[in-house]
Write a protein that holds these residues in place. Structure first.
Motif, short mmCIF file in Angstrom:
data_model
loop_
_atom_site.label_atom_id
_atom_site.label_comp_id
_atom_site.label_asym_id
_atom_site.label_seq_id
_atom_site.Cartn_x
_atom_site.Cartn_y
_atom_site.Cartn_z
N VAL A 303 22.74 129.41 -63.28
CA VAL A 303 22.43 129.55 -61.85
C VAL A 303 22.47 131.02 -61.44
O VAL A 303 21.73 131.43 -60.53
N VAL A 304 23.30 131.82 -62.08
CA VAL A 304 23.36 133.25 -61.77
C VAL A 304 22.15 133.97 -62.35
O VAL A 304 21.42 134.68 -61.64
N SER A 305 21.94 133.81 -63.65
CA SER A 305 20.86 134.55 -64.30
C SER A 305 19.49 134.15 -63.77
O SER A 305 18.65 135.03 -63.49
N VAL A 306 19.25 132.85 -63.56
CA VAL A 306 17.94 132.42 -63.09
C VAL A 306 17.68 132.88 -61.66
O VAL A 306 16.61 133.40 -61.33
N THR A 428 20.07 138.07 -48.71
CA THR A 428 21.34 137.50 -48.25
C THR A 428 21.57 136.12 -48.86
O THR A 428 22.67 135.80 -49.32
N ALA A 429 20.53 135.29 -48.87
CA ALA A 429 20.67 133.93 -49.39
C ALA A 429 21.03 133.93 -50.88
O ALA A 429 21.93 133.20 -51.31
N ILE A 430 20.35 134.77 -51.66
CA ILE A 430 20.59 134.78 -53.10
C ILE A 430 21.96 135.36 -53.43
O ILE A 430 22.70 134.83 -54.27
N CYS A 431 22.33 136.47 -52.78
CA CYS A 431 23.65 137.07 -53.04
C CYS A 431 24.77 136.11 -52.66
O CYS A 431 25.75 135.95 -53.40
N SER A 432 24.64 135.46 -51.50
CA SER A 432 25.66 134.50 -51.07
C SER A 432 25.75 133.34 -52.04
O SER A 432 26.84 132.83 -52.34
N TYR A 433 24.61 132.91 -52.56
CA TYR A 433 24.59 131.77 -53.49
C TYR A 433 25.36 132.07 -54.76
O TYR A 433 26.22 131.29 -55.19
N VAL A 434 25.08 133.22 -55.39
CA VAL A 434 25.74 133.49 -56.67
C VAL A 434 27.22 133.77 -56.50
O VAL A 434 28.04 133.40 -57.35
N VAL A 435 27.60 134.40 -55.38
CA VAL A 435 29.02 134.65 -55.15
C VAL A 435 29.75 133.35 -54.85
O VAL A 435 30.88 133.13 -55.30
N ASP A 436 29.12 132.44 -54.10
CA ASP A 436 29.73 131.14 -53.84
C ASP A 436 29.81 130.30 -55.12
O ASP A 436 30.75 129.52 -55.29
N ALA A 437 28.84 130.46 -56.01
CA ALA A 437 28.84 129.69 -57.25
C ALA A 437 29.99 130.10 -58.17
O ALA A 437 30.62 129.24 -58.81
N TYR A 438 30.27 131.39 -58.23
CA TYR A 438 31.34 131.89 -59.09
C TYR A 438 32.17 132.91 -58.31
O TYR A 438 32.14 134.11 -58.60
N PRO A 439 32.94 132.45 -57.31
CA PRO A 439 33.67 133.39 -56.45
C PRO A 439 34.74 134.20 -57.18
O PRO A 439 35.03 135.32 -56.79
N MET A 440 35.30 133.64 -58.25
CA MET A 440 36.36 134.34 -58.97
C MET A 440 35.80 135.29 -60.03
O MET A 440 36.56 135.94 -60.73
N LEU A 495 16.99 125.07 -59.05
CA LEU A 495 18.42 125.36 -58.90
C LEU A 495 19.02 124.52 -57.78
O LEU A 495 20.17 124.06 -57.88
N HIS A 496 18.27 124.34 -56.71
CA HIS A 496 18.76 123.54 -55.58
C HIS A 496 19.09 122.13 -56.02
O HIS A 496 20.11 121.56 -55.62
N LYS A 497 18.23 121.57 -56.85
CA LYS A 497 18.42 120.18 -57.28
C LYS A 497 19.41 120.06 -58.44
O LYS A 497 20.27 119.17 -58.46
N PHE A 498 19.28 120.94 -59.41
CA PHE A 498 20.06 120.79 -60.64
C PHE A 498 21.21 121.80 -60.76
O PHE A 498 21.89 121.83 -61.79
N GLY A 499 21.43 122.62 -59.72
CA GLY A 499 22.48 123.64 -59.80
C GLY A 499 23.85 123.12 -60.19
O GLY A 499 24.49 123.66 -61.10
N PRO A 500 24.37 122.05 -59.54
CA PRO A 500 25.68 121.54 -59.93
C PRO A 500 25.74 121.12 -61.39
O PRO A 500 26.72 121.40 -62.09
N ALA A 501 24.69 120.44 -61.88
CA ALA A 501 24.68 120.01 -63.27
C ALA A 501 24.61 121.21 -64.21
O ALA A 501 25.25 121.24 -65.27
#
Length: 523
Positions: A303-306, A428-440, A495-501
């Motif tokens: 999800v980050v790289s793509v 903004t949307a993309i940066c927020s997405y990757v930081v929320d996906a892996y905040p740590m 990514l929207h559909k399959f991101g969690p998986a």
């Protein structure tokens, strides 16, 4: 929540949050703080510790944010402020238009390599000294660019300008994560992104007027700006890297035992020396080569790289196409008038940030989470990317046509406003997405972002002049628009559909930001 609010007061919590305990009587409890909306805070603050950046006042936090944004403004300002001086640089160094275009690419190369070099030192000796050292390098290099007697010397100075200002990306974002909570992230990241976009656009506008006094003055003004930022860093930017895990564990033990803390004397944030360059105590320090290893490993986390490669190479890099070609598209205008033609881009990004980016993203996530049993998902951030893509594509097409067919300059300004709004909202949307996906792992994800973003900016100037020369403005920018729509929308929809998986398949990273790791504390 009423009981929770009563319970939090003995621990020094004065904000409108609640303190909640998991567990039953007789069990060890895990206490955590909630927002006023009932969502669990991340990161968790150490209650009663005035040295915890999360507990600092709003005025102090936003002063720090302003300093970080100022340096991030310079991140792109240095690449484009010289565009109005291209004819003078061609004369000075006997260079072709393509060679002068490369003077925009070379600082982007420094901006791309820098995050890999600065990340580990920032996690060892702290954020503050790295930003200060980088700003000093950028200042000295800017003076070198103003005085460079040859094309090769000018290019070398431009590279080190980029290398010096590069910590503004990943280290700057790390500072924002140090001082603000996750539920504030959309707005703060939106402002941070606004800084880089505005630097890109104000660069040629300011450069156009300064160039009247001579092309060297573009660099002297840049040096003055770096000097002012350096003074602000020295006197108003405390260290923000905080040994969070150690302090949270110590705070929890102290409350459970009703005793005195044993590690609260660890030197941290505001208690560090003014010119501290020693390894910070209380956290695990990475090895110097860790950022490169983690950069390579980040490709595994799909999800980050793509998302970042899609954004940087299918969307963002068209900004450089537009910025560097304005003097060609409006060659009959004076240089300072050409600078004014960037106002459409500036207005578009500002309107987008106020109405459609960070704050709207935060609001949307809260609303969607409430309808999902208070469960937030990173993919909620992606909803704003789709209208952003359409705005970007429409703006590109209109501008290309307006140049080839000689439409009134106002048509180009409308196109720029649409394009700028789309870029700002999408960033903004993309940066927020990757930081929320892996905040740590935010330092690593933003290092990946900075490298990819600037690699795209490095490549673009080598391609855009031949592209326009072969097919003209209309088909060049229609091609840009088609790539943005037909590449970015399917990739982000997947990514929207399959991101969690995909995140589950990738597994958890084997590292975290240093504030969430613990080493033996030393005072």
């Amino acid at each position: 929540m009423a009981n929770a609010e009563k319970e939090d007061k003995p621990f020094g919590l004065t904000s409108p949050f609640g303190l909640v305990s998991n567990g039953t009587v007789g069990q060890v409890t895990d206490e955590f703080v909630l927002t006023k909306d009932g969502l669990r805070l991340f990161p968790q603050p150490v209650l009663g510790d005035d040295l915890d950046p999360l507990n600092w006042s709003s005025v102090e936090k936003h002063t720090i944010l302003a300093i970080v944004m100022s340096l991030y403004f310079m991140f792109t300002y240095i690449t484009t402020t010289t565009v109005p001086s291209f004819p003078d640089l061609q004369d000075k160094y006997s260079a072709s238009l393509e060679q002068v275009n490369w003077t925009v690419a070379i600082p982007a190369l420094g901006l791309s390599l820098g995050p890999l070099l600065w990340a580990s030192p920032a996690d060892i000796i702290g954020r503050r000294p790295i930003l200060i050292l980088g700003t000093i390098m950028a200042l000295v290099s800017t003076v070198g660019a103003a005085l460079a007697p040859s094309y090769s010397g000018y290019m070398a100075a431009r590279f080190f300008q980029g290398l010096g200002v590069s910590p503004a990306s990943n280290v700057g974002l790390a500072i924002i994560n140090d001082i603000f909570f996750e539920h504030e992230r959309g707005q703060k990241l939106g402002l941070w992104v606004l800084a880089i976009d505005q630097g890109l656009l104000f660069g040629p506008l300011i450069g156009g007027f300064v160039n009247i006094a001579g092309y060297q003055w573009i660099q002297w003004v840049t040096a003055i700006l770096f000097g002012l930022i350096l003074l602000a860093q020295l006197f108003f930017l405390p260290e923000t890297l905080y040994p969070r895990r150690l302090m949270l564990e110590e705070s929890q033990r102290t409350r459970m035992a009703n005793g005195s803390p044993t590690n609260m004397d660890v030197r941290r944030t505001k208690r560090l020396p003014f010119a501290s360059v020693s390894p910070l105590p209380g956290i695990k320090h990475p090895k110097l080569y860790d950022p490169l290893i983690r950069f390579i490993k980040t490709f595994k986390y799909t999800v980050v790289s793509v998302s970042l490669i899609t954004y940087c190479f299918g969307w963002y890099w068209w900004v450089l196409s537009v910025v560097t070609l304005v003097p060609v598209a409006y060659s009959t205008y004076d240089v300072h008038i050409q600078g004014l033609l960037y106002l459409g881009l500036i207005v578009g990004t500002l309107i987008s940030e106020v109405l459609c980016s960070g704050s709207l993203s935060d609001w949307l996530v809260v609303k969607l989470a409430k309808s999902n049993n208070n469960q937030k998902t990173p993919e909620m951030r992606l909803w704003l990317a789709y209208p952003a893509i359409i705005l970007t594509a429409v703006g590109l097409i209109i501008w290309g046509i307006s140049v080839d067919y000689g439409y009134h300059w106002m048509v180009g300004q409308v196109a720029f406003a649409l394009f700028g709004a789309g870029i700002q909202m999408g960033n903004t949307a993309i940066c927020s997405y990757v930081v929320d996906a892996y905040p740590m792992q935010s330092m690593s994800t933003m290092t990946f972002y900075a490298v990819m973003l600037n690699m795209s900016a490095f490549v673009d100037p080598f391609l855009i002049v031949p592209w326009v020369g072969n097919v003209g403005f209309t088909w060049t920018f229609a091609g840009h628009a088609m790539i943005t729509v037909f590449f970015c929308i399917p990739a982000l929809a997947a990514l929207h559909k399959f991101g969690p998986a995909l995140r589950e398949m990738s597994g958890a990273p084997t590292w975290v930001n240093p504030e969430f790791e613990q080493a033996a504390a030393a005072s």
